[in-house]
Scaffold this motif. Structure first.
Motif, PDB file in Angstrom:
ATOM      1  N   ASP A  71     -10.609  28.216  46.716  1.00  0.00           N
ATOM      2  CA  ASP A  71     -11.855  27.197  45.830  1.00  0.00           C
ATOM      3  C   ASP A  71     -12.523  27.518  47.998  1.00  0.00           C
ATOM      4  O   ASP A  71     -13.607  28.473  48.260  1.00  0.00           O
ATOM      5  N   ASP A  72     -12.342  26.082  48.276  1.00  0.00           N
ATOM      6  CA  ASP A  72     -13.694  25.844  49.843  1.00  0.00           C
ATOM      7  C   ASP A  72     -12.173  26.091  51.318  1.00  0.00           C
ATOM      8  O   ASP A  72     -12.405  25.574  51.914  1.00  0.00           O
ATOM      9  N   THR A  73     -10.779  26.721  51.488  1.00  0.00           N
ATOM     10  CA  THR A  73     -10.251  27.516  52.209  1.00  0.00           C
ATOM     11  C   THR A  73      -9.870  27.782  52.167  1.00  0.00           C
ATOM     12  O   THR A  73      -9.723  29.351  51.297  1.00  0.00           O
ATOM     13  N   GLU A  74      -9.055  28.704  52.739  1.00  0.00           N
ATOM     14  CA  GLU A  74      -7.569  29.880  53.171  1.00  0.00           C
ATOM     15  C   GLU A  74      -6.371  29.645  53.226  1.00  0.00           C
ATOM     16  O   GLU A  74      -6.103  28.642  54.396  1.00  0.00           O
ATOM     17  N   VAL A  75      -5.751  30.427  52.520  1.00  0.00           N
ATOM     18  CA  VAL A  75      -3.826  30.611  53.020  1.00  0.00           C
ATOM     19  C   VAL A  75      -4.092  31.509  53.231  1.00  0.00           C
ATOM     20  O   VAL A  75      -4.515  32.512  52.967  1.00  0.00           O
ATOM     21  N   LEU A  76      -2.916  31.735  54.242  1.00  0.00           N
ATOM     22  CA  LEU A  76      -1.987  32.600  54.621  1.00  0.00           C
ATOM     23  C   LEU A  76      -1.055  32.845  53.875  1.00  0.00           C
ATOM     24  O   LEU A  76      -0.102  32.433  52.832  1.00  0.00           O
ATOM     25  N   VAL A  77      -0.234  34.709  53.290  1.00  0.00           N
ATOM     26  CA  VAL A  77       0.599  34.785  52.804  1.00  0.00           C
ATOM     27  C   VAL A  77       1.695  35.623  54.078  1.00  0.00           C
ATOM     28  O   VAL A  77       0.501  37.034  54.242  1.00  0.00           O
ATOM     29  N   TYR A 114       0.758  24.724  56.332  1.00  0.00           N
ATOM     30  CA  TYR A 114       1.766  25.801  56.983  1.00  0.00           C
ATOM     31  C   TYR A 114       1.052  27.152  57.767  1.00  0.00           C
ATOM     32  O   TYR A 114       0.789  27.309  57.381  1.00  0.00           O
ATOM     33  N   ALA A 115       1.967  27.127  58.828  1.00  0.00           N
ATOM     34  CA  ALA A 115       1.598  28.486  60.046  1.00  0.00           C
ATOM     35  C   ALA A 115       0.232  29.208  58.622  1.00  0.00           C
ATOM     36  O   ALA A 115       0.319  30.162  59.078  1.00  0.00           O
ATOM     37  N   GLY A 116      -0.416  27.929  60.031  1.00  0.00           N
ATOM     38  CA  GLY A 116      -1.705  28.856  60.165  1.00  0.00           C
ATOM     39  C   GLY A 116      -2.874  28.510  58.169  1.00  0.00           C
ATOM     40  O   GLY A 116      -4.272  28.490  58.671  1.00  0.00           O
ATOM     41  N   SER A 117      -2.643  28.290  57.513  1.00  0.00           N
ATOM     42  CA  SER A 117      -3.088  27.809  56.562  1.00  0.00           C
ATOM     43  C   SER A 117      -3.523  27.011  56.237  1.00  0.00           C
ATOM     44  O   SER A 117      -3.776  25.725  56.905  1.00  0.00           O
ATOM     45  N   ALA A 118      -4.814  26.345  55.588  1.00  0.00           N
ATOM     46  CA  ALA A 118      -5.791  25.469  55.483  1.00  0.00           C
ATOM     47  C   ALA A 118      -5.554  24.728  54.945  1.00  0.00           C
ATOM     48  O   ALA A 118      -4.491  24.655  53.873  1.00  0.00           O
ATOM     49  N   GLY A 119      -5.836  23.483  54.914  1.00  0.00           N
ATOM     50  CA  GLY A 119      -5.732  22.114  53.933  1.00  0.00           C
ATOM     51  C   GLY A 119      -4.264  21.449  54.495  1.00  0.00           C
ATOM     52  O   GLY A 119      -3.967  21.821  55.479  1.00  0.00           O
TER      53      GLY A 119
END
Length: 253
Positions: free
Chosen positions: A50-56, A101-106
């Motif tokens: 969507d409008d964000t970015e998460v880390l894996v 969490y851990a640098g994930s946005a939102g």
């Protein structure tokens, strides 16, 4: 009579204040974001959703097999990377860091995390057609809902619960939890839809998730789909320290 009415009004006002506080601050009671312990560029994937970015956190591996892991509400999933890489050498690993969490946005919420989980599965499954979905504690609620919506090859649930809503109702019986709770994680609702081999792993001395909650979830699966294993002598947070833990996971995969 006036004093009694005043007392009742005070009690009612206090009750309403507590309900409002639960409504406003509830996600602070559910999610406990952790910093990222392992921060190497070759072990991180940035996933736009969507409008964000998460880390894996990832361990790439060529071939059809992959494992997607969803952790607990206070877990830095990157800490599992080395152990999982050794335990599952034939699987590519993808460990989702929830929003916030851990640098994930939102900010974390059930629906936001579920959108991220779907996006991650679709990306992984395109490269690895045999994708196992695994979740621990809160992550078991993410994993089971995902597996009810996508073609996971197997499902593993560690210290799972039947419903966060049911758990909260038991913890706060005098509050209208059914109307207050935003993130309900109703795993029992999704269990009947699961058709792939599923393993539930409980801790004998789980001080967080009652055994009855795990067993209730287990009974919601169709006959022959799920297996329930109990690791003796361990609690909710120490279950992964048992010598039996990784062998059970390997056998499930």
């Amino acid at each position: 009579m006036t004093r009694i009415l005043s007392l009742l009004a005070l009690v009612a006002a206090l009750y309403v204040t507590i309900c409002v506080a639960v409504w406003v601050f509830q996600r602070g009671l559910i999610y406990f974001p952790q910093p990222l312990a392992i921060n190497h560029p070759d072990t991180l994937l940035k996933l736009p959703v969507d409008d964000t970015e998460v880390l894996v956190s990832i361990r790439p591996h060529a071939g059809p097999n992959a494992l997607i892991y969803f952790g607990g509400n206070a877990e830095d999933v990157s800490l599992n990377l080395a152990e999982f890489a050794q335990a599952f050498p034939e699987h590519a690993l993808y460990l989702l860091h929830y929003r916030g969490y851990a640098g994930s946005a939102g900010s974390p919420s059930e629906e936001a995390i579920q959108r991220d989980a779907l996006a991650l599965f679709d990306k992984v499954h395109a490269a690895h057609p045999r994708t196992v979905v695994m979740g621990r504690s809160l992550g078991s609620g993410v994993a089971i809902r995902l597996a009810s919506q996508r073609p996971a090859s197997r499902l593993v649930l560690i210290t799972p619960f039947d419903s966060l809503q049911a758990f909260a109702v038991r913890q706060f019986p005098y509050l209208p939890i059914k109307w207050l709770l935003k993130d309900k994680f109703e795993s029992s609702k999704y269990a009947p839809r699961i058709r792939v081999p599923t393993l539930l792993i409980a801790a004998e001395h789980d001080e967080v998730i009652p055994r009855a909650s795990t067993e209730t979830l287990y009974r919601h699966f169709a006959p022959g789909v799920a297996t329930l294993e109990v690791i003796p002598g361990k609690g909710h947070n120490s279950i992964s320290e048992s010598p039996a833990y990784l062998p059970l996971l390997r056998a499930a995969l």
